[in-house]
Write a protein that holds these residues in place. Sequence first.
Motif, mmCIF file in Angstrom:
data_model
loop_
_atom_site.group_PDB
_atom_site.id
_atom_site.type_symbol
_atom_site.label_atom_id
_atom_site.label_comp_id
_atom_site.label_asym_id
_atom_site.label_seq_id
_atom_site.Cartn_x
_atom_site.Cartn_y
_atom_site.Cartn_z
ATOM 1 N N ASP A 230 0.928 -1.271 0.133
ATOM 2 C CA ASP A 230 -0.229 0.090 0.066
ATOM 3 C C ASP A 230 0.201 1.132 -0.127
ATOM 4 O OD1 ASP A 230 -2.533 1.725 0.031
ATOM 5 O OD2 ASP A 230 -2.297 1.547 2.115
ATOM 6 N N ASN B 169 -3.992 5.882 -3.168
ATOM 7 C CA ASN B 169 -4.783 6.381 -3.409
ATOM 8 C C ASN B 169 -4.674 7.409 -3.157
ATOM 9 O OD1 ASN B 169 -3.674 7.678 -0.272
ATOM 10 N ND2 ASN B 169 -4.625 5.684 0.733
ATOM 11 N N ARG C 284 -7.934 1.944 10.848
ATOM 12 C CA ARG C 284 -9.001 3.188 11.030
ATOM 13 C C ARG C 284 -10.155 2.936 11.722
ATOM 14 N NH1 ARG C 284 -8.898 7.160 6.076
ATOM 15 N NH2 ARG C 284 -6.305 6.893 5.612
ATOM 16 N N ALA D 185 -7.519 -3.403 4.321
ATOM 17 C CA ALA D 185 -6.484 -2.321 3.788
ATOM 18 C C ALA D 185 -6.411 -1.411 5.378
ATOM 19 C CB ALA D 185 -7.260 -1.378 3.191
ATOM 20 N N SER D 186 -5.846 -0.159 6.002
ATOM 21 C CA SER D 186 -4.809 0.573 6.580
ATOM 22 C C SER D 186 -4.894 -0.984 7.423
ATOM 23 C CB SER D 186 -6.733 1.262 6.782
ATOM 24 O OG SER D 186 -6.296 2.126 8.132
ATOM 25 N N ARG E 220 -1.553 -1.867 9.825
ATOM 26 C CA ARG E 220 -0.902 -0.941 10.309
ATOM 27 C C ARG E 220 0.723 -1.323 11.053
ATOM 28 N NH1 ARG E 220 -3.710 3.464 12.593
ATOM 29 N NH2 ARG E 220 -4.776 4.451 10.084
HETATM 30 O O1 G3P Z 1 -5.686 1.639 1.636
HETATM 31 C C1 G3P Z 1 -5.713 2.019 2.783
HETATM 32 C C2 G3P Z 1 -4.936 2.599 3.382
HETATM 33 O O2 G3P Z 1 -3.682 3.302 2.762
HETATM 34 C C3 G3P Z 1 -5.023 3.440 4.340
HETATM 35 O O3 G3P Z 1 -4.077 3.591 5.431
HETATM 36 O O4 G3P Z 1 -3.189 3.891 7.365
HETATM 37 O O5 G3P Z 1 -4.483 6.276 5.994
HETATM 38 O O6 G3P Z 1 -4.978 4.297 7.687
HETATM 39 P P1 G3P Z 1 -4.057 4.097 6.316
#
Ligand code: G3P
Length: 215
Positions: A6, A28, A136, A167-168, A170
């Motif tokens: 990512d 993104n 998130r 996704a997201s 960590r």
């Molecule tokens: O894939 C989604 C990601 O880019 C968001 O990650 O760490 O900004 O919540 P984050």
Amino acid sequence: MKFFIDTANLDQIREANALGVLDGVTTNPSLMAKEGIKGEEKILQHYIDICNIVDGDVSAEVIATDLAGMIAEGEKLAALHKNIVVKIPMIKDGIKALRYFSNKGIKTNCTLVFSAGQALLAAKAGANYVSPFIGRLDDISYDGVDLIKQIVHIYRNYNYETQVLAASIRHSMHIVRCAEAGADVATCPLQPILDLLKHPLTDSGLEKFLADHRK
Ligand code: G3P
């Protein structure tokens, strides 16, 4: 389980790809901005550069939030390379865009998903991937992995082909917990993937083997 990276950072994409375990890339607008990629021409070229490094799906996000705009942008992105997946936000026109692209055989990833109901809608609209943002959710004191379990359960009930792309992410335990929950894909920065390597007993065990070999 597939591993996507990512990031829009080409060096990190190359490093992950060199490990031999990389299946794709997600980006993104924030990740593109972080790399200083600005202007349509440069952004489109950057997606081509990514596709030339990794032989796997590469998610490229639309900026438009109206149906006509998402269709125009998505078609331009999809024409860049056969591995481009058009990333569409979970909004009303986004659902219509998912259906449009699905009917045309263009791959999609529905992003900014935070509930099982949203994931159900994305699957019904024919999304190839759905992206629940687990970090998130953790940030606001919900267990993001619980949402992965819920979506996997629902999709299995109805044999939806939409892949659950966690996704997201960590940290490395997120990856492991998502694997336990049955996510099809984990997308994360390079570091959590590298952190999967680590165990102190591996390090001390290897040190001992090498020391014994030298004796
Ligand atoms: O894939 C989604 C990601 O880019 C968001 O990650 O760490 O900004 O919540 P984050």
